[in-house]
Design a protein around this motif. Sequence first.
Motif, PDB file in Angstrom:
ATOM      1  N   CYS A 232       5.583   0.582  -9.927  1.00 41.71           N
ATOM      2  CA  CYS A 232       5.380   1.564  -8.855  1.00 41.71           C
ATOM      3  C   CYS A 232       4.248   2.462  -9.323  1.00 41.71           C
ATOM      4  O   CYS A 232       4.387   3.153 -10.330  1.00 41.71           O
ATOM      5  N   ASP A 233       3.133   2.447  -8.608  1.00 40.56           N
ATOM      6  CA  ASP A 233       1.978   3.228  -9.061  1.00 40.56           C
ATOM      7  C   ASP A 233       2.297   4.708  -9.236  1.00 40.56           C
ATOM      8  O   ASP A 233       1.787   5.359 -10.146  1.00 40.56           O
ATOM      9  N   ARG A 234       3.143   5.250  -8.346  1.00 42.13           N
ATOM     10  CA  ARG A 234       3.433   6.685  -8.426  1.00 42.13           C
ATOM     11  C   ARG A 234       4.236   7.049  -9.666  1.00 42.13           C
ATOM     12  O   ARG A 234       4.433   8.223  -9.963  1.00 42.13           O
ATOM     13  N   GLN A 236       3.303   5.881 -12.688  1.00 44.03           N
ATOM     14  CA  GLN A 236       2.437   5.727 -13.866  1.00 44.03           C
ATOM     15  C   GLN A 236       2.238   7.050 -14.594  1.00 44.03           C
ATOM     16  O   GLN A 236       2.123   7.084 -15.822  1.00 44.03           O
ATOM     17  N   GLY A 269       3.033  -2.388 -13.905  1.00 44.88           N
ATOM     18  CA  GLY A 269       3.356  -3.622 -13.200  1.00 44.88           C
ATOM     19  C   GLY A 269       2.834  -3.523 -11.790  1.00 44.88           C
ATOM     20  O   GLY A 269       2.817  -2.453 -11.216  1.00 44.88           O
ATOM     21  N   ALA A 270       2.339  -4.582 -11.163  1.00 47.28           N
ATOM     22  CA  ALA A 270       2.194  -5.915 -11.687  1.00 47.28           C
ATOM     23  C   ALA A 270       0.892  -6.090 -12.474  1.00 47.28           C
ATOM     24  O   ALA A 270       0.707  -7.091 -13.146  1.00 47.28           O
ATOM     25  N   GLN A 297      10.496  -1.001  -1.319  1.00 46.26           N
ATOM     26  CA  GLN A 297       9.043  -0.892  -1.346  1.00 46.26           C
ATOM     27  C   GLN A 297       8.528  -0.557   0.043  1.00 46.26           C
ATOM     28  O   GLN A 297       9.069  -1.013   1.046  1.00 46.26           O
ATOM     29  N   MET A 325       5.788  -7.650  -4.659  1.00 47.60           N
ATOM     30  CA  MET A 325       5.986  -6.760  -5.812  1.00 47.60           C
ATOM     31  C   MET A 325       7.409  -6.910  -6.364  1.00 47.60           C
ATOM     32  O   MET A 325       7.616  -6.959  -7.584  1.00 47.60           O
TER      33      MET A 325
ATOM     34  N   ASN B  81      -3.702  -3.774  -7.936  1.00 43.00           N
ATOM     35  CA  ASN B  81      -2.245  -3.905  -7.917  1.00 43.00           C
ATOM     36  C   ASN B  81      -1.782  -4.211  -6.490  1.00 43.00           C
ATOM     37  O   ASN B  81      -2.585  -4.217  -5.548  1.00 43.00           O
ATOM     38  N   ILE B  82      -0.503  -4.451  -6.349  1.00 40.08           N
ATOM     39  CA  ILE B  82       0.062  -4.749  -5.027  1.00 40.08           C
ATOM     40  C   ILE B  82       1.147  -3.743  -4.668  1.00 40.08           C
ATOM     41  O   ILE B  82       2.166  -4.095  -4.075  1.00 40.08           O
ATOM     42  N   ASP B  83       0.909  -2.482  -5.081  1.00 39.02           N
ATOM     43  CA  ASP B  83       1.816  -1.423  -4.657  1.00 39.02           C
ATOM     44  C   ASP B  83       1.443  -1.069  -3.220  1.00 39.02           C
ATOM     45  O   ASP B  83       0.376  -0.496  -2.963  1.00 39.02           O
ATOM     46  N   ALA B  84       2.302  -1.400  -2.285  1.00 35.22           N
ATOM     47  CA  ALA B  84       1.976  -1.236  -0.868  1.00 35.22           C
ATOM     48  C   ALA B  84       1.756   0.234  -0.511  1.00 35.22           C
ATOM     49  O   ALA B  84       0.996   0.545   0.411  1.00 35.22           O
ATOM     50  N   THR B  86       0.305   2.576  -2.450  1.00 39.09           N
ATOM     51  CA  THR B  86      -1.083   2.867  -2.821  1.00 39.09           C
ATOM     52  C   THR B  86      -2.044   2.201  -1.846  1.00 39.09           C
ATOM     53  O   THR B  86      -3.023   2.803  -1.401  1.00 39.09           O
ATOM     54  N   GLU B 112      -1.446 -12.156  -6.007  1.00 37.96           N
ATOM     55  CA  GLU B 112      -1.677 -10.748  -5.676  1.00 37.96           C
ATOM     56  C   GLU B 112      -2.961 -10.576  -4.873  1.00 37.96           C
ATOM     57  O   GLU B 112      -3.006  -9.835  -3.884  1.00 37.96           O
ATOM     58  N   GLU B 407      15.441  -4.977  -1.710  1.00 39.63           N
ATOM     59  CA  GLU B 407      15.179  -5.051  -0.282  1.00 39.63           C
ATOM     60  C   GLU B 407      13.868  -4.335   0.016  1.00 39.63           C
ATOM     61  O   GLU B 407      13.322  -3.626  -0.820  1.00 39.63           O
ATOM     62  N   VAL B 408      13.376  -4.541   1.193  1.00 43.53           N
ATOM     63  CA  VAL B 408      12.142  -3.882   1.575  1.00 43.53           C
ATOM     64  C   VAL B 408      12.444  -2.864   2.669  1.00 43.53           C
ATOM     65  O   VAL B 408      13.081  -3.175   3.668  1.00 43.53           O
ATOM     66  N   LEU B 409      12.023  -1.663   2.413  1.00 46.09           N
ATOM     67  CA  LEU B 409      12.270  -0.586   3.364  1.00 46.09           C
ATOM     68  C   LEU B 409      11.005  -0.328   4.161  1.00 46.09           C
ATOM     69  O   LEU B 409       9.917  -0.326   3.612  1.00 46.09           O
ATOM     70  N   GLU B 411       8.828   2.240   5.573  1.00 47.97           N
ATOM     71  CA  GLU B 411       8.535   3.682   5.590  1.00 47.97           C
ATOM     72  C   GLU B 411       7.461   3.914   6.629  1.00 47.97           C
ATOM     73  O   GLU B 411       6.464   3.231   6.633  1.00 47.97           O
TER      74      GLU B 411
END
Lengths: 412, 412
Positions: A232-234, A236, A269-270, A297, A325, B81-84, B86, B112, B407-409, B411
């Motif tokens: 999770c980038d936030r 880091q 990660g990743a 996510q 992710m 990265n693949i932090d959605a 960000t 990715e 799971e995927v939330l 937002e």
Amino acid sequence: MNTNPLSQKAQQTLEYLQKLVTTLPLFQRLTDDMTAIQEKADHFRQFQDVLILGTGGSSLGGQAITALQESASPKLHFLDNIDAHTFADVLKTVSPHKTGVIAISKSGNTAETLMQLLTCLKVWDETPLAHHFLIVSEPGQNAIREVASKFSLPTLDHPDDIGGRFSAFTVVGMLPAFIAGIDGQSLRQGALDVLANLKEATVHDSPALVGALTQFSLCQQHVNQSVLFTYCDRLQLLASWYCQLWAESVGKKNAIGLAQGTTPIRAAGATDQHSQLQLYLDGPRDKFFTVLTLAQQHSLDSAQADFFDHPALTTLHNKTMGQLMIAEQMATIDTLKANNCPVRELKLEQLTPRSLGSLMMHFILETLAMAHLLEVNPFDQPAVEQGKKLALDYLSRAGGCAKHGAEVLIEE
Amino acid sequence: MNTNPLSQKAQQTLEYLQKLVTTLPLFQRLTDDMTAIQEKADHFRQFQDVLILGTGGSSLGGQAITALQESASPKLHFLDNIDAHTFADVLKTVSPHKTGVIAISKSGNTAETLMQLLTCLKVWDETPLAHHFLIVSEPGQNAIREVASKFSLPTLDHPDDIGGRFSAFTVVGMLPAFIAGIDGQSLRQGALDVLANLKEATVHDSPALVGALTQFSLCQQHVNQSVLFTYCDRLQLLASWYCQLWAESVGKKNAIGLAQGTTPIRAAGATDQHSQLQLYLDGPRDKFFTVLTLAQQHSLDSAQADFFDHPALTTLHNKTMGQLMIAEQMATIDTLKANNCPVRELKLEQLTPRSLGSLMMHFILETLAMAHLLEVNPFDQPAVEQGKKLALDYLSRAGGCAKHGAEVLIEE
């Protein structure tokens, strides 16, 4: 009665932690009133940009917390270094009349922060300084208070009984949190939740104690590195905060002069699967892994790839970036396990101020437990004074830094 | 004839490096024509923002080099990265009509990068895609080429004989460099300077060989970490690039299955003096230190502090931030030495594309020398395939990621 030495140590360490909960200012002050901090924060929320001067423990807690900021304004700039090139670049992008400056130094005598502050005071000299500046430090006689007094700048007190790296729940973290519009009360509540659990815990169900015991046992088997892999980038910046907390608290000599501690390492990660994982899986068995995962996510639209033939594309069809992710974090954990690497998962259901507060308090307790097991003082940092003095000696002689052939170039 | 085993190893390693200079594509291609890359770069320079999709070796070289960008535009965003969360934040700040997108993947099959690319193609669907997008990958049949073909996107070839982490001097680094207005020819010239020196070098005056030998000897004495302390913010991304180069090249098993390699660690000077130095000085003796210093610092105005009494302030009088940084880097080196920590200084007189190119080539040679000494293959990364496969397996089953409760939330 259990006479296994590690079990005895575990029991003693749990008792140490449980006693700290009722005595340590860090824990006692979690319910301090924050009205004065909130008021100052409201004042700074009117600015377009806010510079936060300070380094180490005066900066990392605020950085970790404000990574959760949802709004774009005010824009917070944590200036934690004295690279003049970076500093000049930031100064170029902000307008002094629309920018607030907060300088944080617990001791009030940190050379880097004082240099940053003197630099800003020159740049802001045509604005009403008391409107734009705020000084945070211990009460009493110190250099930054002398600056505040000279320019009539408002001040907030840094508690004198909480060290920098443990100060995230004080003004050091709360002031930036409030400016960023983050619910600081929830963050503190997350920390209090963890302390409440500790009061009831046994040696078998205290996550902080189990984490410290695991790492204590491993470091006696030459596992001297602790990798925090954040999916999770936030998080880091939380990892950077944790690295200071751990390194400064446990990296030192014990009572008989033996060097203790393990090296904390951040991995993103990743991304770092494509940079560091080869070493982690196939290199020496000298690392303990904590994988910090996020179960929920953010969802961007799912990918449409049904019109492709290549399996690398069709696998992505109707999947979201968040799902990829999650698959990556699961795969990393399982691959580490399959390669017999010691690994644990710390899973957040959601990233909120409250869950972040819990996580930070978990790491604080684990660090204190590890220091107790290693028999070192978690609250001092005796080794760095020598370098600080030396830097000021060299600076006094600067102009003639002939020894290293260093010079200062004026770039225009 | 010298029969000391380490001297023999040193001589063999030097001969290995000197032979590589005349055979390795990485070195031979340093004089390749870059007209096509420059032309594409000129096209992308018209955009306000440029997104660069890719991870690991497809991203870090470009990041390290473009840290030297002097102009504010175009603004380069390396999405590695693949932090959605960000990803969505960045998409919010750019206007598709004013933004170019470059996707880089050597193999063309990196999950990715494909996910990032499919996501962007949906967002940019109302723009002329061939105008805004560019694909960089190996020639031949691969997934990203299938995307390029489907949407008629222009392409550039990634050399198929240079691995990702060694590709900074190819299109991977040069394309972002040219877009950022950085003199890529000078960067390559800096690399060629180092190779020219190597051709003439003996075992005693090859910095790369001496650096590798030192670390090889130390790692046999349980020094299993290599800290790169950078006293220049613009070199922090170089440190990230170096960490991949070193970790993936040396962190693996040798021919008889013994795990080799040391862990590269980034430290930011002066910041990490306030975060990690306590551990470095007083903790276990398991680290080798490289301090990367800059002799000429950007000069902001000097501080005025003659009207203060406190010595922490008067010491700063008439000194610049750059002078303080120089004093700090000297003090750190001398304090590490005084505490018997193995330390070397790599000093740049100035940070220019040419000196950066030299530095990158130095690290490449040192890494290759270390791999030779450890008897591992510097060019493969055998351990990470397992995790890649597993991630795609989990993704295929996503929707029902019941195993980890993920799971995927959504937002909003």
